[in-house]
Motif scaffolding. Structure first.
Motif, mmCIF file in Angstrom:
data_model
loop_
_atom_site.group_PDB
_atom_site.id
_atom_site.type_symbol
_atom_site.label_atom_id
_atom_site.label_comp_id
_atom_site.label_asym_id
_atom_site.label_seq_id
_atom_site.Cartn_x
_atom_site.Cartn_y
_atom_site.Cartn_z
ATOM 1 N N ALA A 15 38.753 38.844 37.563
ATOM 2 C CA ALA A 15 38.394 37.423 37.479
ATOM 3 C C ALA A 15 38.754 36.860 36.111
ATOM 4 C CB ALA A 15 36.901 37.248 37.737
ATOM 5 N N ARG A 16 38.985 35.545 36.070
ATOM 6 C CA ARG A 16 39.214 34.822 34.808
ATOM 7 C C ARG A 16 38.317 33.598 34.835
ATOM 8 N NH1 ARG A 16 45.859 34.918 35.133
ATOM 9 N NH2 ARG A 16 46.064 37.209 35.134
ATOM 10 N N VAL A 17 37.313 33.578 33.960
ATOM 11 C CA VAL A 17 36.298 32.532 34.036
ATOM 12 C C VAL A 17 35.967 31.971 32.660
ATOM 13 C CG1 VAL A 17 35.268 33.383 36.180
ATOM 14 C CG2 VAL A 17 34.474 34.298 33.989
ATOM 15 N N GLY A 18 35.463 30.742 32.649
ATOM 16 C CA GLY A 18 35.099 30.056 31.420
ATOM 17 C C GLY A 18 36.012 28.884 31.180
ATOM 18 N N GLN B 144 38.491 27.485 35.978
ATOM 19 C CA GLN B 144 37.265 27.744 36.728
ATOM 20 C C GLN B 144 36.287 28.569 35.896
ATOM 21 O OE1 GLN B 144 40.373 29.085 37.904
ATOM 22 N NE2 GLN B 144 39.957 30.831 36.555
ATOM 23 N N THR B 145 35.046 28.604 36.387
ATOM 24 C CA THR B 145 34.034 29.416 35.725
ATOM 25 C C THR B 145 33.206 30.126 36.779
ATOM 26 O OG1 THR B 145 32.361 29.429 33.974
ATOM 27 C CG2 THR B 145 32.269 27.605 35.564
ATOM 28 N N PHE C 20 36.816 36.863 30.211
ATOM 29 C CA PHE C 20 35.801 35.832 30.032
ATOM 30 C C PHE C 20 36.164 34.900 28.892
ATOM 31 C CE2 PHE C 20 33.690 38.957 32.489
ATOM 32 C CZ PHE C 20 32.738 38.277 33.231
ATOM 33 N N GLY C 21 36.182 33.622 29.190
ATOM 34 C CA GLY C 21 36.148 32.606 28.160
ATOM 35 C C GLY C 21 34.686 32.208 27.972
#
Length: 269
Positions: free
Chosen positions: A53-56, A62-63, A195-196
């Motif tokens: 996943a890539r979130v933030g 997307q988050t 994670f961002g």
């Protein structure tokens, strides 16, 4: 595997909030009481994050699929003497679980703090070996990969006493959020989620604990939810966290603890 692939695609898409819930990757609320403190903030629920996943929203479109007034607490750059311990004390007093993105060099020097964080239920995640001044984006690809892998190995050895072929917790945050397409692809192939953040406390700037508390609460009230970035190396943050946790409880916010997908179904390592 098909289920996780669909979940990962959903998390990268704008409709991820509803799809993740439909796929059952958002477990029910964790309503365990906090011993000795009936009004503690506590940890409202555990959220499983699928591989890759890539979130933030500070870094990605997307988050995490958080409900209104839900927050994920994250801390970068530790472990650090005094400040990390103080933050762990504050989280323990409120029965809140957070995620610590460790610098491998610091984890190697202070394994007792890493083991304490793990023993108290926090998620041990990764933030490179040395937090290079040039950022990973400024390094040649092989050197950047080595920075990532050495950091993961140091964190895992500090936390578990062994190093496996894959990270025990496949969560990574780029120092300075400085990713490259090639490094993102590399981490995705390794099944490592990146994670961002959705908001931060700007605690790299000099300010009093009171100023930091006011700043982060104003940003959170404006956003309504999100992944929050702090640094457990900062004395002002360590001093501010107890009041921040109390303010979250008083304002009706709930904390969400993030873990890798299916981790809640596996026995502890």
């Amino acid at each position: 595997m098909i289920l996780f692939a669909r979940a990962l695609a959903a998390l990268r898409a704008p409709a991820s909030v509803t799809i993740l819930a439909l796929l059952g990757l958002v477990p029910p609320a964790d309503a365990a009481p906090c011993p000795g403190q009936s009004d503690a903030l506590g940890t409202a629920r555990v959220m499983e994050v699928p591989p890759g996943a890539r979130v933030g929203t500070k870094s990605f479109p997307q988050t995490l699929p958080l409900a209104d007034r839900e927050v994920v607490l994250t801390f970068d750059d530790g472990p650090w003497p005094t400040t990390t311990a103080a933050i762990l004390d504050a989280l323990k007093a409120e029965c809140v679980r957070a995620t610590f993105f460790l610098i491998g060099e610091n984890a190697r020097i202070r394994p007792e703090l890493v083991r304490r964080a793990r023993a108290e239920g926090h998620t041990i995640a990764h933030h490179s070996m040395t937090h290079p001044e040039a950022t990973l984006a400024g390094l040649p690809f092989p050197a950047a990969v080595a920075e990532i892998e050495r950091g993961i190995a140091a964190d895992d050895f500090a936390a578990y006493g062994t190093v496996a072929g894959a990270p025990r917790i496949p969560f990574f945050r780029f120092p300075g959020f400085a990713a490259t397409p090639a490094l993102l692809d590399y981490l995705s192939q390794r099944g490592i989620s990146v994670f961002g953040a959705d908001l931060w406390a700007s605690d790299w700037n000099k300010m009093t604990p009171e100023q930091e508390l006011d700043l982060v609460l104003r940003r959170l009230d404006a956003a309504g939810r999100g992944i929050i970035l702090f640094h457990d190396t900062k004395s002002q943050t360590a001093a501010m966290i107890p009041a921040f946790l109390r303010a979250l409880a008083e304002r009706g916010y709930h904390t969400v603890h993030i873990v890798p997908a299916s981790a809640t179904a596996r026995p502890p390592n």
